[in-house]
Scaffold this motif. Structure first.
Motif, short mmCIF file in Angstrom:
data_model
loop_
_atom_site.label_atom_id
_atom_site.label_comp_id
_atom_site.label_asym_id
_atom_site.label_seq_id
_atom_site.Cartn_x
_atom_site.Cartn_y
_atom_site.Cartn_z
N ALA A 235 -29.58 -13.72 -20.44
CA ALA A 235 -30.80 -13.55 -21.25
C ALA A 235 -31.74 -12.53 -20.62
N SER A 236 -31.88 -12.56 -19.30
CA SER A 236 -32.77 -11.60 -18.64
C SER A 236 -32.22 -10.18 -18.74
N GLN A 237 -30.89 -10.04 -18.71
CA GLN A 237 -30.30 -8.71 -18.86
C GLN A 237 -30.47 -8.19 -20.28
N VAL A 238 -30.32 -9.08 -21.26
CA VAL A 238 -30.56 -8.70 -22.65
C VAL A 238 -32.00 -8.22 -22.82
N ALA A 239 -32.94 -8.92 -22.20
CA ALA A 239 -34.34 -8.50 -22.27
C ALA A 239 -34.52 -7.10 -21.68
N TYR A 240 -33.87 -6.84 -20.56
CA TYR A 240 -33.93 -5.52 -19.92
C TYR A 240 -33.39 -4.43 -20.84
N GLU A 241 -32.31 -4.72 -21.54
CA GLU A 241 -31.74 -3.74 -22.46
C GLU A 241 -32.68 -3.48 -23.64
N ILE A 242 -33.31 -4.52 -24.15
CA ILE A 242 -34.26 -4.34 -25.25
C ILE A 242 -35.45 -3.51 -24.79
N LEU A 243 -35.98 -3.82 -23.61
CA LEU A 243 -37.10 -3.05 -23.07
C LEU A 243 -36.72 -1.58 -22.89
N THR A 244 -35.52 -1.34 -22.35
CA THR A 244 -35.07 0.04 -22.14
C THR A 244 -34.98 0.78 -23.47
N SER A 245 -34.45 0.13 -24.49
CA SER A 245 -34.32 0.78 -25.80
C SER A 245 -35.68 1.07 -26.41
N TRP A 246 -36.62 0.13 -26.27
CA TRP A 246 -37.97 0.37 -26.79
C TRP A 246 -38.61 1.58 -26.11
N VAL A 247 -38.54 1.60 -24.79
CA VAL A 247 -39.15 2.70 -24.04
C VAL A 247 -38.44 4.02 -24.37
N GLY A 248 -37.09 3.98 -24.41
CA GLY A 248 -36.34 5.19 -24.70
C GLY A 248 -36.65 5.76 -26.06
N ARG A 249 -36.68 4.91 -27.08
CA ARG A 249 -36.99 5.39 -28.43
C ARG A 249 -38.43 5.91 -28.48
N GLY A 250 -39.34 5.20 -27.85
CA GLY A 250 -40.73 5.62 -27.86
C GLY A 250 -40.94 6.97 -27.20
N MET A 251 -40.28 7.18 -26.06
CA MET A 251 -40.42 8.46 -25.36
C MET A 251 -39.80 9.60 -26.17
N ALA A 252 -38.69 9.31 -26.85
CA ALA A 252 -38.06 10.33 -27.69
C ALA A 252 -38.98 10.69 -28.86
N GLU A 253 -39.64 9.70 -29.45
CA GLU A 253 -40.55 9.97 -30.57
C GLU A 253 -41.78 10.75 -30.09
N MET A 254 -42.27 10.43 -28.89
CA MET A 254 -43.41 11.16 -28.35
C MET A 254 -43.05 12.62 -28.09
N GLU A 255 -41.85 12.85 -27.55
CA GLU A 255 -41.40 14.21 -27.29
C GLU A 255 -41.27 14.99 -28.59
N LYS A 256 -40.74 14.32 -29.62
CA LYS A 256 -40.58 14.98 -30.92
C LYS A 256 -41.95 15.33 -31.51
N ALA A 257 -42.90 14.40 -31.36
CA ALA A 257 -44.25 14.65 -31.89
C ALA A 257 -44.92 15.80 -31.13
N ASN A 258 -44.73 15.85 -29.82
CA ASN A 258 -45.31 16.93 -29.02
C ASN A 258 -44.72 18.28 -29.40
N GLN A 259 -43.41 18.30 -29.64
CA GLN A 259 -42.77 19.55 -30.04
C GLN A 259 -43.30 20.03 -31.38
N ALA A 260 -43.54 19.08 -32.29
CA ALA A 260 -44.08 19.46 -33.60
C ALA A 260 -45.48 20.04 -33.46
N VAL A 261 -46.30 19.43 -32.59
CA VAL A 261 -47.66 19.93 -32.37
C VAL A 261 -47.61 21.32 -31.75
N ASN A 262 -46.73 21.52 -30.76
CA ASN A 262 -46.61 22.83 -30.11
C ASN A 262 -46.15 23.90 -31.09
N SER A 263 -45.22 23.52 -31.96
CA SER A 263 -44.75 24.48 -32.96
C SER A 263 -45.85 24.86 -33.92
N GLU A 264 -46.65 23.87 -34.32
CA GLU A 264 -47.77 24.13 -35.22
C GLU A 264 -48.80 25.03 -34.55
#
Length: 396
Positions: free
Chosen positions: A361-390
């Motif tokens: 259960a604790s490992q499953v929690a770690y995987e969920i946390l990793t996925s949340w952080v990973g997706r969030g960082m990818a979305e932030m990078e995409k948003a920053n790239q869009a702002v820089n392009s604009e």
């Protein structure tokens, strides 16, 4: 004499040095109060896996429900509730067991090589919010307490101001599976509509309450850890046609159980399907069903795993998945827009001496946390790239 010589050879040098004891002026201990705050943190703000107060992964503990001054992006919240179970009780001790089993997860060695990041040292603030003080005497009151708690925590602004996530995410440590109903009620208010549900479980949990027959029916007895998705569907909390079960293998009342489930719009993936589809096939089926933009609640009952591997649960069913298979599937689902999650039905009284259920259960929690952080960082990078392009287009 030989033993004495060997002992002297193996003694540490500071023990053999008489100056350590004979010259008090060379005392290596600094005067009390001489260290700066920075030096105190450098020396003492550290815990080994076996030390410290038991919080999830040694994260900072804040009683978030009564203290609003500490913002967070992801909160670990315990829901120690188990008075809606149909077989073995004990999941109220699940949050405590999962936290204890997470002790070897530390920020200084939390790097997840499959994702290339450490969720505990990323820009997102993750804290352990403690437990909801849920009454064990009145289920109606317990549901109200949980609903209010999830709504309160999930409605706050995130710590990371420029985050693409408009609200913080909650990872609930159960508790029996009925805690998903108040979580879905809160999400419905937070996001202004129903969400999809990705449900890992040996059981459907979409059963009509009448499937638990009694000569003394009551409205409150309709609420169980096997009927909460039926209730949620009838309340309009779940998107019909965009949700999925994974790992099913329990006995049924009859074919009418599947008919009820289909009316609620769930895709059914059985435990046996993994033999033909493989983990990749299951991941693809779930992604095709739910999509990558639909707000989704991930609910994982630990009994989706085989009881030979994870015996510490209240309704064990033989023939389940392995921890490797479940983790592999979860890793493939990082593209989902998961807005909340739970890990439920860990009942440590039935676990082995090695705490294997709680460890999974604790490992499953770690995987969920990793996925949340990973997706969030990818979305932030995409948003920053869009702002820089604009900005570049504006300059041109």
């Amino acid at each position: 004499m030989l033993r004495l010589l060997l002992l002297l050879v193996t003694l540490p040098s500071y023990v053999l040095s008489s100056s350590f004891y004979d010259n008090p002026e060379q005392d290596p201990l600094p005067p009390p109060g001489s260290d700066s705050t920075e030096e105190l943190h450098r020396k003492w703000d550290f815990e080994w896996g076996f030390s410290g107060i038991s919080t999830f992964a040694h994260l900072k503990h804040v009683k978030c429900l009564s203290e609003r001054d500490t913002p967070f992006d992801i909160g670990i919240i315990g829901a120690p509730f188990d008075t809606a179970v149909s077989y073995r009780p004990g999941a109220r001790f699940g949050p405590r067991a999962i936290r204890a089993a997470s002790a070897r997860q530390t920020s200084f060695r939390g790097f997840n090589p499959r994702r290339g990041l450490n969720p505990y040292s990323a820009p997102y603030t993750i804290i352990d919010c403690g437990d909801i003080p849920i009454t064990p005497f009145d289920n109606a009151l317990a549901v109200q307490q949980m609903s209010e708690a999830f709504l309160e925590l999930g409605s706050r602004p995130p710590a990371l101001v420029h985050s693409t996530n408009p609200k913080p995410k909650l990872l609930t440590l159960g508790g029996d599976h009925s805690v998903a109903l108040p979580a879905l009620r809160a999400l419905n208010k937070i996001y202004g509509g129903p969400v999809a549900v990705l449900h890992f479980d040996a059981h459907l949990d979409t059963w009509h309450p009448a499937k638990y027959p009694s000569a003394w029916p009551s409205a409150q007895s309709d609420f169980t850890h096997g009927s909460m998705f039926w209730i949620a569907s009838n309340e309009g909390l779940i998107i019909n046609g965009s949700s999925a079960h994974a790992g099913l293998r329990s006995r049924l009342t009859g074919w009418e159980d599947y008919e009820d489930d289909e009316r609620q719009g769930f895709l059914r993936i059985s435990a046996d399907d993994i033999d033909e589809m493989g983990t990749a096939g299951i991941v693809n089926a779930i992604l095709e069903r739910i999509g990558t933009e639909t707000p989704t609640y991930l609910s994982l009952d630990i009994d989706v795993l085989d009881p030979g591997l994870c015996p510490g649960t209240g309704t064990p069913e033989a023939g389940g998945w392995t921890s490797r298979e479940v983790i592999r599937i979860l890793r493939g689902l990082e593209g989902l827009n998961v807005v909340g999650a739970d890990i439920v039905e860990v009942a440590p009284a039935y676990d082995g001496r090695g705490e294997q259920t709680a460890l999974v259960a604790s490992q499953v929690a770690y995987e969920i946390l990793t996925s949340w952080v990973g997706r969030g960082m990818a979305e932030m990078e995409k948003a920053n790239q869009a702002v820089n392009s604009e900005n570049t287009r504006d300059e041109l």
